[in-house]
Scaffold this motif. Structure first.
Motif, mmCIF file in Angstrom:
data_model
loop_
_atom_site.group_PDB
_atom_site.id
_atom_site.type_symbol
_atom_site.label_atom_id
_atom_site.label_comp_id
_atom_site.label_asym_id
_atom_site.label_seq_id
_atom_site.Cartn_x
_atom_site.Cartn_y
_atom_site.Cartn_z
ATOM 1 N N PHE A 13 0.816 -1.216 0.000
ATOM 2 C CA PHE A 13 0.000 0.000 0.000
ATOM 3 C C PHE A 13 0.853 1.270 0.000
ATOM 4 O O PHE A 13 0.436 2.305 -0.519
ATOM 5 N N MET A 35 1.525 1.742 -3.529
ATOM 6 C CA MET A 35 0.288 2.203 -4.169
ATOM 7 C C MET A 35 0.075 3.690 -3.929
ATOM 8 O O MET A 35 -0.375 4.424 -4.818
ATOM 9 N N THR A 36 0.403 4.150 -2.724
ATOM 10 C CA THR A 36 0.217 5.565 -2.402
ATOM 11 C C THR A 36 1.141 6.441 -3.245
ATOM 12 O O THR A 36 0.725 7.465 -3.790
ATOM 13 N N ALA A 52 -0.294 6.482 -6.623
ATOM 14 C CA ALA A 52 -1.518 7.295 -6.662
ATOM 15 C C ALA A 52 -1.192 8.780 -6.840
ATOM 16 O O ALA A 52 -1.830 9.483 -7.631
ATOM 17 N N ALA A 60 0.010 9.244 -10.420
ATOM 18 C CA ALA A 60 -1.117 9.130 -11.364
ATOM 19 C C ALA A 60 -1.948 10.410 -11.346
ATOM 20 O O ALA A 60 -2.344 10.932 -12.389
ATOM 21 N N GLU A 61 -2.197 10.913 -10.139
ATOM 22 C CA GLU A 61 -3.002 12.131 -10.015
ATOM 23 C C GLU A 61 -2.267 13.316 -10.651
ATOM 24 O O GLU A 61 -2.895 14.140 -11.333
ATOM 25 N N HIS A 84 -4.786 7.489 -14.745
ATOM 26 C CA HIS A 84 -4.945 6.616 -13.573
ATOM 27 C C HIS A 84 -4.934 5.140 -13.940
ATOM 28 O O HIS A 84 -5.416 4.763 -15.011
ATOM 29 N N PRO A 85 -4.411 4.311 -13.040
ATOM 30 C CA PRO A 85 -4.320 2.877 -13.342
ATOM 31 C C PRO A 85 -5.630 2.130 -13.078
ATOM 32 O O PRO A 85 -6.482 2.590 -12.318
ATOM 33 N N ASN A 86 -5.745 0.992 -13.712
ATOM 34 C CA ASN A 86 -6.733 -0.019 -13.338
ATOM 35 C C ASN A 86 -5.936 -1.014 -12.512
ATOM 36 O O ASN A 86 -5.057 -1.693 -13.052
ATOM 37 N N TRP A 87 -6.183 -1.039 -11.201
ATOM 38 C CA TRP A 87 -5.314 -1.871 -10.370
ATOM 39 C C TRP A 87 -6.061 -2.604 -9.279
ATOM 40 O O TRP A 87 -7.134 -2.196 -8.862
ATOM 41 N N GLY A 88 -5.434 -3.706 -8.868
ATOM 42 C CA GLY A 88 -6.028 -4.519 -7.811
ATOM 43 C C GLY A 88 -4.957 -4.982 -6.849
ATOM 44 O O GLY A 88 -3.791 -5.152 -7.219
ATOM 45 N N ASN A 89 -5.362 -5.146 -5.610
ATOM 46 C CA ASN A 89 -4.423 -5.557 -4.557
ATOM 47 C C ASN A 89 -5.069 -6.617 -3.665
ATOM 48 O O ASN A 89 -6.242 -6.523 -3.315
ATOM 49 N N VAL A 90 -4.303 -7.627 -3.358
ATOM 50 C CA VAL A 90 -4.650 -8.586 -2.301
ATOM 51 C C VAL A 90 -3.401 -8.781 -1.455
ATOM 52 O O VAL A 90 -2.380 -9.257 -1.957
ATOM 53 N N TYR A 91 -3.481 -8.401 -0.201
ATOM 54 C CA TYR A 91 -2.361 -8.494 0.751
ATOM 55 C C TYR A 91 -1.058 -7.920 0.167
ATOM 56 O O TYR A 91 -0.946 -6.706 0.069
ATOM 57 N N PHE A 125 -10.730 10.259 -8.655
ATOM 58 C CA PHE A 125 -9.695 9.344 -8.163
ATOM 59 C C PHE A 125 -9.203 9.721 -6.776
ATOM 60 O O PHE A 125 -9.004 8.851 -5.915
ATOM 61 N N PHE A 136 -9.117 7.258 -3.636
ATOM 62 C CA PHE A 136 -7.882 6.809 -2.989
ATOM 63 C C PHE A 136 -7.793 7.277 -1.539
ATOM 64 O O PHE A 136 -7.174 6.608 -0.703
ATOM 65 N N PRO A 141 -8.397 -6.554 2.452
ATOM 66 C CA PRO A 141 -9.369 -6.749 1.372
ATOM 67 C C PRO A 141 -8.726 -7.240 0.071
ATOM 68 O O PRO A 141 -7.534 -7.064 -0.154
ATOM 69 N N TRP A 153 -9.212 -5.954 -3.391
ATOM 70 C CA TRP A 153 -9.893 -4.781 -3.937
ATOM 71 C C TRP A 153 -9.266 -4.273 -5.217
ATOM 72 O O TRP A 153 -8.092 -4.513 -5.485
ATOM 73 N N ASN A 193 -9.463 -0.812 -8.124
ATOM 74 C CA ASN A 193 -9.869 0.581 -8.341
ATOM 75 C C ASN A 193 -9.583 0.984 -9.787
ATOM 76 O O ASN A 193 -8.542 0.644 -10.344
#
Lengths: 95, 95
Positions: free
Chosen positions: A39, A42-43, A46, A49-50, A55-62, B35, B39, B56, B58, B60
């Motif tokens: 994360f 990811m921050t 983010a 991207a901003e 902006h990305p199409n993204w997914g996260n699990v753990y 976005f 976020f 989660p 998740w 976005n």
């Protein structure tokens, strides 16, 4: 912003590390030590991207992060996607 | 942490707003202004998830956020998922 051809995309992908083209987008994935590390990256992404207003199409699990980039208005991959991909590479390398 | 039955899940879902059960997980989605707003909420959820040590699945894209919760070790939905779902609801309501 013009949609790139598959030849153009292939040449640009060769300059990145671990990205692939499929279904009108470029994709990559990363694995981190844990959720907090994922994360944190990811921050950073983010904010970038901003700043790029792309902006990305993204997914996260753990500890896993999957990212796909495409340009909605062009219905494909454009220079915008490679600009963001390059920034993501730099964030990962600095991390 | 014990896997909940579908009956137990249904009763608990009735107390939440807009969550659905399918494929051994509970799911919801939210739409934000942009976005940055998406976020910002993700960051609040990330801190809560880390505090609960339950994270989660998740994804976005721009202003859209999709969240799925399940408990890997139980191969299904447990109290842990509803605890995190409740916290997510509170974050959304406060936002």
């Amino acid at each position: 912003m013009e949609k790139l051809s598959e030849d153009q995309i292939d040449k640009k992908l060769a300059k990145l590390d671990g990205w692939k083209y499929s279904k009108n987008a470029i994709h990559t994935s990363f694995q981190f030590e844990n959720f907090k590390d994922a994360f944190t990256v990811m921050t950073r992404i983010a904010f970038e991207a901003e700043a790029q207003q792309h902006h990305p199409n993204w997914g996260n699990v753990y500890n896993e992060l999957e990212i796909s980039l495409s340009t909605h208005d062009a219905d494909g991959v454009t220079e915008k996607d490679f600009k963001l991909a390059q920034a993501i590479e730099e964030i990962i390398e600095a991390g």
